[in-house]
Design an enzyme around this catalytic site. Structure first.
Site, PDB file in Angstrom:
ATOM      1  N   SER A   1       0.837  -1.214   0.000  1.00  0.00           N
ATOM      2  CA  SER A   1       0.000   0.000   0.000  1.00  0.00           C
ATOM      3  C   SER A   1       0.869   1.261   0.000  1.00  0.00           C
ATOM      4  CB  SER A   1      -0.979   0.003   1.172  1.00  0.00           C
ATOM      5  OG  SER A   1      -0.323   0.191   2.399  1.00  0.00           O
TER       6      SER A   1
ATOM      7  N   ASN B   1      13.567   3.984   4.924  1.00  0.00           N
ATOM      8  CA  ASN B   1      12.572   3.022   5.390  1.00  0.00           C
ATOM      9  C   ASN B   1      11.452   3.787   6.089  1.00  0.00           C
ATOM     10  OD1 ASN B   1      11.454   0.440   6.136  1.00  0.00           O
ATOM     11  ND2 ASN B   1      12.259   0.746   8.202  1.00  0.00           N
TER      12      ASN B   1
ATOM     13  N   HIS C   1       8.754   3.204   9.270  1.00  0.00           N
ATOM     14  CA  HIS C   1       8.432   2.337  10.396  1.00  0.00           C
ATOM     15  C   HIS C   1       7.136   2.855  11.026  1.00  0.00           C
ATOM     16  CE1 HIS C   1       9.193  -0.496  13.599  1.00  0.00           C
ATOM     17  NE2 HIS C   1       8.818   0.443  14.448  1.00  0.00           N
TER      18      HIS C   1
HETATM   19  C1  GRF Z   1       3.919  -0.575   6.862  1.00  0.00           C
HETATM   20  O1  GRF Z   1       3.211  -0.472   8.062  1.00  0.00           O
HETATM   21  C2  GRF Z   1       5.342  -0.101   7.049  1.00  0.00           C
HETATM   22  O2  GRF Z   1       5.476   0.924   7.988  1.00  0.00           O
HETATM   23  C3  GRF Z   1       6.035  -1.339   7.548  1.00  0.00           C
HETATM   24  O3  GRF Z   1       5.431  -2.389   6.837  1.00  0.00           O
HETATM   25  C4  GRF Z   1       4.109  -2.026   6.452  1.00  0.00           C
HETATM   26  C5  GRF Z   1       4.002  -2.219   4.960  1.00  0.00           C
HETATM   27  O4  GRF Z   1       2.705  -2.034   4.482  1.00  0.00           O
HETATM   28  N1  GRF Z   1       7.471  -1.217   7.393  1.00  0.00           N
HETATM   29  P1  GRF Z   1       2.426  -2.016   2.918  1.00  0.00           P
HETATM   30  O5  GRF Z   1       2.987  -3.311   2.338  1.00  0.00           O
HETATM   31  O6  GRF Z   1       3.093  -0.813   2.310  1.00  0.00           O
HETATM   32  O7  GRF Z   1       0.931  -1.959   2.771  1.00  0.00           O
END
Ligand code: GRF
Length: 207
Positions: A17, A112, A114
């Site tokens: 997403s 990244n 988080h």
């Molecule tokens: C997100 O919550 C991001 O912060 C974490 O992994 C999740 C990935 O979600 N590192 P998506 O695959 O981008 O929907």
């Protein structure tokens, strides 16, 4: 276009997403200095791969289990990134930890996101729903997300951006996750990537 946009690779393992939010920001013009030139997944079944294919973006799957050693895996990942002349590596739900030697090849070129306010609920073991479960267990009223550079310390690189969201009254980790994703992550990640892409393009013009 080529010289006016930073070449971005998105590395992911799951839903994607955040990749979608980045692609949408490029489509609506709010992310104008970067283009996603490559999506790399750590597995074959990540939904993010389908999102990339739909958008016509080249994809690659690089799985550590296919390589005899960490060094060979690093080399395979570096090769695909270097083949696409990538300027900025964007981790978006990428579930493998990058080795120190890989990270040191791309200083200030890996970011990244988080899903908490680092240093809360961050570091080894805090991934996926575990982050939000820990936030609920601590009873925090506010959570958020952090965009940071990636260095050799897990969730330890320089912080680029943070934004908060109230989670009071939410009692399922899945709902906290969804709220953090839609209210914070999908907003701040494209914004930071635009800022970094603009810097990369600017530095290129200075040469
Ligand atoms: C997100 O919550 C991001 O912060 C974490 O992994 C999740 C990935 O979600 N590192 P998506 O695959 O981008 O929907």
């Amino acid at each position: 276009m080529g010289f006016t946009t930073a070449r971005i690779a998105v590395l992911l393992s799951g839903n994607g997403s955040n990749l979608q939010a980045i692609l949408d920001a490029i489509s609506d013009g709010s992310l104008e200095h970067g283009r996603v030139e490559l999506v790399v997944s750590s597995n074959n079944s990540a939904h993010g791969l389908q999102r990339a294919r739909l958008a016509g973006i080249p994809t690659a799957v690089v799985r550590s289990r296919d390589y005899a050693s960490r060094e060979e895996f690093d080399a395979a990942l570096s090769n695909v990134i270097d083949d696409h002349r990538i300027d900025l590596i964007v981790l978006a739900g990428y579930m493998s930890i990058l080795s120190e030697s890989f990270v040191s090849r791309y200083p200030r070129r890996i970011v990244n996101i988080h899903p908490s306010l680092i240093p809360a609920f961050a570091g080894e073991g805090f991934y996926g729903l575990k982050v939000h479960e820990a936030a609920l267990a601590a009873g925090v009223k506010i959570s958020g997300a952090t965009v940071h550079y990636v260095n050799e310390v897990c969730d330890g690189g320089e912080i680029l951006e943070q934004e908060t969201v109230r989670i009071e009254g939410i009692d399922r980790a899945e709902d906290v996750q969804q709220r953090v994703l839609t209210h914070v992550e999908h907003v701040i990640y494209p914004r930071v990537i635009e800022r970094l892409s603009k810097e990369i393009v600017g530095n290129r013009d200075d040469r």
